[in-house]
Design an enzyme around this catalytic site. Structure first.
Site, PDB file in Angstrom:
ATOM      1  N   GLY A   1     -29.111 -15.935 -11.560  1.00  0.00           N
ATOM      2  CA  GLY A   1     -30.186 -16.820 -11.179  1.00  0.00           C
ATOM      3  C   GLY A   1     -31.171 -16.379 -12.345  1.00  0.00           C
ATOM      4  O   GLY A   1     -30.842 -15.991 -13.215  1.00  0.00           O
TER       5      GLY A   1
ATOM      6  N   ALA B   1     -33.727 -14.651 -12.791  1.00  0.00           N
ATOM      7  CA  ALA B   1     -34.023 -13.218 -13.211  1.00  0.00           C
ATOM      8  C   ALA B   1     -32.898 -12.653 -13.973  1.00  0.00           C
ATOM      9  O   ALA B   1     -32.998 -12.066 -15.037  1.00  0.00           O
ATOM     10  CB  ALA B   1     -34.428 -12.685 -11.888  1.00  0.00           C
TER      11      ALA B   1
ATOM     12  N   ARG C   1     -49.984 -21.744   0.918  1.00  0.00           N
ATOM     13  CA  ARG C   1     -48.924 -22.195   2.019  1.00  0.00           C
ATOM     14  C   ARG C   1     -49.292 -21.258   3.148  1.00  0.00           C
ATOM     15  O   ARG C   1     -48.994 -21.964   4.101  1.00  0.00           O
ATOM     16  CB  ARG C   1     -47.726 -21.544   1.130  1.00  0.00           C
ATOM     17  CG  ARG C   1     -47.389 -22.472   0.205  1.00  0.00           C
ATOM     18  CD  ARG C   1     -46.037 -21.796  -0.382  1.00  0.00           C
ATOM     19  NE  ARG C   1     -45.765 -22.802  -1.788  1.00  0.00           N
ATOM     20  CZ  ARG C   1     -44.707 -22.619  -2.435  1.00  0.00           C
ATOM     21  NH1 ARG C   1     -43.899 -21.318  -2.305  1.00  0.00           N
ATOM     22  NH2 ARG C   1     -44.738 -23.563  -3.624  1.00  0.00           N
TER      23      ARG C   1
ATOM     24  N   GLU D   1     -36.575 -12.134  -6.979  1.00  0.00           N
ATOM     25  CA  GLU D   1     -37.140 -12.261  -5.579  1.00  0.00           C
ATOM     26  C   GLU D   1     -36.504 -11.145  -4.918  1.00  0.00           C
ATOM     27  O   GLU D   1     -37.037 -10.610  -3.804  1.00  0.00           O
ATOM     28  CB  GLU D   1     -36.492 -13.588  -5.069  1.00  0.00           C
ATOM     29  CG  GLU D   1     -37.367 -13.885  -3.591  1.00  0.00           C
ATOM     30  CD  GLU D   1     -36.835 -15.473  -3.072  1.00  0.00           C
ATOM     31  OE1 GLU D   1     -36.419 -16.200  -3.832  1.00  0.00           O
ATOM     32  OE2 GLU D   1     -36.998 -15.418  -1.692  1.00  0.00           O
TER      33      GLU D   1
END
Ligand SMILES: Cc1cc2nc3c(=O)[nH]c(=O)nc-3n(C[C@H](O)[C@H](O)[C@H](O)COP(=O)(O)OP(=O)(O)OC[C@H]3O[C@@H](n4cnc5c(N)ncnc54)[C@H](O)[C@@H]3O)c2cc1C
Length: 640
Positions: free
Chosen positions: A43, A45, A332, A427
């Site tokens: 991904g 990263a 959020r 992540e």
């Protein structure tokens, strides 16, 4: 007990990274060729790390379970990526981005890491623009910005609603170049199923070829995991269906500490759940909150009326009312809880009552339909595809859903876990977002880790390893790990029960969402801690995995991942139970102010909780790393 040395360099905060780079050991170019580095994940990263390390001259092996790196979940990122460029001249700076991120994370992240993130954010944009990423531009040619939650400046760079896709294509082209030069060996449809630790250091992985079922051993001088987040432990989420925790979970079982697993993010603007057979949820990007206004009817009895029939005076724009400074751009966690609160009061819209309106009528009056289409057209199209409603004509209906995991494997300032030689990026690590991530900060972190941090810190570690000293794959540790993988695959196939894997995943997701979701209580978590082991037991007695292990078998793949979720879910609830405070995305109902805001307990919980595996069936050990704030004063978050 694990040693949790954060290795934060000494000196003033703003100088730490510069000095650390200058003090880091170097590997000479001739020696770089002698080191092999495994990168799991491609991904943002993983691809950025693999490409950059190969450019530096290391031999890189890159493994992904997808059939192409372009399928990584990063491709789904819509809204944008933050950077402290201050192109808008609206008061942004490295310090402000640092401060917003620390505050946004509710003072539960490490100051030095976050400051470095803010510093390198500006380089990321230059790097990606040079790769040809088509960021949106102003009329005069400068890169454009928009606003995201938790910030009062516009610092989010974007490529319409496809920012992740465009950034990933940039990283993928850099990676492909290195595959072409032979610097990276790319293994697709190859799933890492175990970490190999030799002499206390990470020295390899065990991989299963998802097409042939072949299990292979791979040795390296360092191992990097960039395998994404674990939000699918909730089953329904905005993640790609394939995202899973297996790589980091198996590394945890080999000694890597798992930090703050309960810090999960619920995103306020997703398309609500519609039924039992749904397999995933869809995000409506936070960028929509730049121009969309969120409301519910003031009166319960209006909740089933058509929105157009509810006059302005009877609408409650609750975020604008409760948080006048940030309004619809409240962070959020805060926006999600506010939506839950108005729905709990019986004012939620739609059949289920679990929905609020995101209304563009004012924006259409101001910008015209074409102006709104220009900014958000593809997001409106996605909404239309799924709901068959036009958000140009009627407000979108949205509700919070699981979206991101701030927890992950514990890493020090060098992004190395407590297992030497094992690095964790993106992540998959716990690093920079504390208890709540601000929008557009995940892409920034993944690319900071891969393009700008790991190239220095991996070198600093490899310089301590003798070239050519990596073990042979004949070492007993490799043999044992391979047997472990083969044993697990055989065990899953042998159960031959009655229920498909999805049955257990759904039930786990329900437990997690109801008892460890937007609001958590001691009693609820204790209940979950009884129900999850019972469900796991049932899984191992009654799961049905058809087919065999010698061909492409997606039930088998998902069985292994769900088996891991059934263990990780328990750790998540345990972490939530033991963190007796509310902070960011972790809301314990017992710990709140009268107005419903989070009540932190800085005296007892201003630390990272890093869980250490103690063996199957044994309670894991809760280690802590204290968080010391020097540049920022801890205070009650205020977005009012
Ligand atoms: C719908 C959506 C929209 C988003 N929008 C934004 C946004 O606008 N801005 C923002 O900043 N963030 C956004 N995010 C968050 C952001 O997209 C992610 O946090 C980020 O892309 C994660 O990148 P990553 O490289 O860490 O992991 P991923 O992109 O998930 O990549 C994981 C990689 O690891 C591989 N892998 C995993 N396990 C294994 C294994 N066992 N063996 C081999 N390979 C493995 C996969 O094949 C993949 O290549 C969004 C998230 C979602 C869900």
């Amino acid at each position: 007990m694990a040693q949790l040395d954060s290795k934060v360099p000494p000196g003033p905060l703003a100088d730490k990274w510069r000095r650390h780079k200058a003090d880091s050991k170097l590997v000479n170019p001739a020696n770089k060729r002698k080191y092999e580095v495994i990168v799991v994940g491609a991904g943002l990263a993983g691809a950025s790390a693999a490409a950059t390390l190969a450019e530096l001259g290391y031999q890189v092996k890159n493994f992904v379970f997808h059939d192409s790196p372009r399928r990584a979940h990063s491709i789904a990122a819509q809204g944008g990526i933050n950077a402290a460029k201050n192109y808008q001249n609206d008061g942004d700076s490295v310090h402000r981005l640092f401060y917003d991120t620390i505050k946004g994370g509710d003072y539960r992240s490490r100051e030095a890491n976050v400051h470095r993130l803010a510093e390198v954010s500006v380089n990321i944009i230059d790097q990606c623009a040079a790769q040809g990423v088509p960021f949106a531009r102003e009329y005069g040619g400068l890169l454009a910005n928009r606003s995201f939650g938790g910030a009062q400046v516009s610092r989010t760079f974007y490529a319409r609603g496809q920012t992740g896709q465009q950034l990933l294509l940039g990283a993928y082209s850099a990676l492909s170049r290195m595959v072409g030069t032979g610097g990276v060996q790319l293994f697709t449809q190859s799933e890492m199923l175990d970490l190999v630790v030799v002499g206390g250091q990470a020295k390899g992985i065990i991989v299963r070829d998802l097409v042939t079922g072949e299990v292979s051993r791979h040795a390296a001088d360092a191992v990097i995991l960039a395998t994404g987040g674990y939000g699918n432990v909730f089953n329904l989420s905005t993640y790609a269906r394939g995202s899973n925790a297996t790589a980091i979970w198996r590394a945890y079982k080999r000694g890597a500490c798992f930090a703050n697993p309960c810090f999960t993010q619920i995103h306020p603007t997703c398309i609500p759940v519609t039924g039992d057979y749904q397999s995933k949820l869809t995000l409506m990007s936070e960028s929509l909150r730049n121009d969309g206004r969120i409301w519910v009817p003031k009166k319960k009895e209006d909740r089933l009326k058509k929105p157009a029939d509810i006059p302005e005076a009877d609408r409650d724009y609750y975020l604008e009312r409760m948080y006048p400074s940030f309004g619809n751009l409240a962070p959020r966690d805060i926006a999600s809880r506010a939506a839950k609160r108005v729905c709990d009061e019986g004012r939620g819209v739609g059949e289920s009552g679990l929905g609020v309106y995101l209304d563009f009528s004012d924006a259409i009056k101001r910008l015209g339909e074409a102006g709104v289409r220009e900014r958000y057209g593809n997001l409106f199209d996605i909404y239309h595809e799924i709901t068959n409603e036009s958000a140009y004509q009627t407000p979108m209906r949205i509700y919070p859903a699981v979206h991101y995991t701030m927890g992950g494997l514990w890493v020090d300032y060098n992004l190395m876990s407590n297992v030497p030689g094992l690095f964790v990026l993106g992540e998959a690590n716990f690093s920079d977002h504390g208890a709540n991530r601000l929008g557009a900060s995940a892409l920034m972190q993944g690319l900071a880790d891969g393009y700008f941090v790991i190239p220095y810190t991996v070198g600093d570690y490899l310089a301590t390893q003798k070239p050519g000293s990596r073990p042979s794959t004949d070492a007993p540790e490799f043999k044992q790990a391979e047997e472990n993988v083969r044993g697990l695959v055989a065990r899953l196939l042998a159960v031959k029960g009655k229920e498909p894997v999805s049955h257990f995943h759904k039930r786990l997701g329900k437990i997690m969402w109801e008892l460890c979701g937007m609001a958590r209580t001691k009693a609820g978590l204790e209940k979950a801690l009884k129900e999850i082991p019972a469900l796991r037991e049932e899984f191992w007695q009654n799961v049905n995995v058809p087919g065999d292990g010698g061909t492409l078998n997606q039930s088998l793949e998902s069985a292994g991942r769900v088996a891991d979720f059934l263990e990780l879910g328990e750790l998540l609830c345990l972490d939530a139970l033991e963190r007796e405070e509310s902070c960011g995305g972790h809301f314990r109902e017992e710990y709140q102010y009268p107005d419903g805001e989070c009540k932190r307990d800085d005296e007892k919980f201003a630390h990272v909780a890093a869980w250490e595996f103690q063996g199957a069936g044994k309670k894991p050990l809760r280690n802590t790393e204290p968080l010391n704030y020097e540049a920022v004063k801890m205070s009650v978050r205020n977005y009012k």
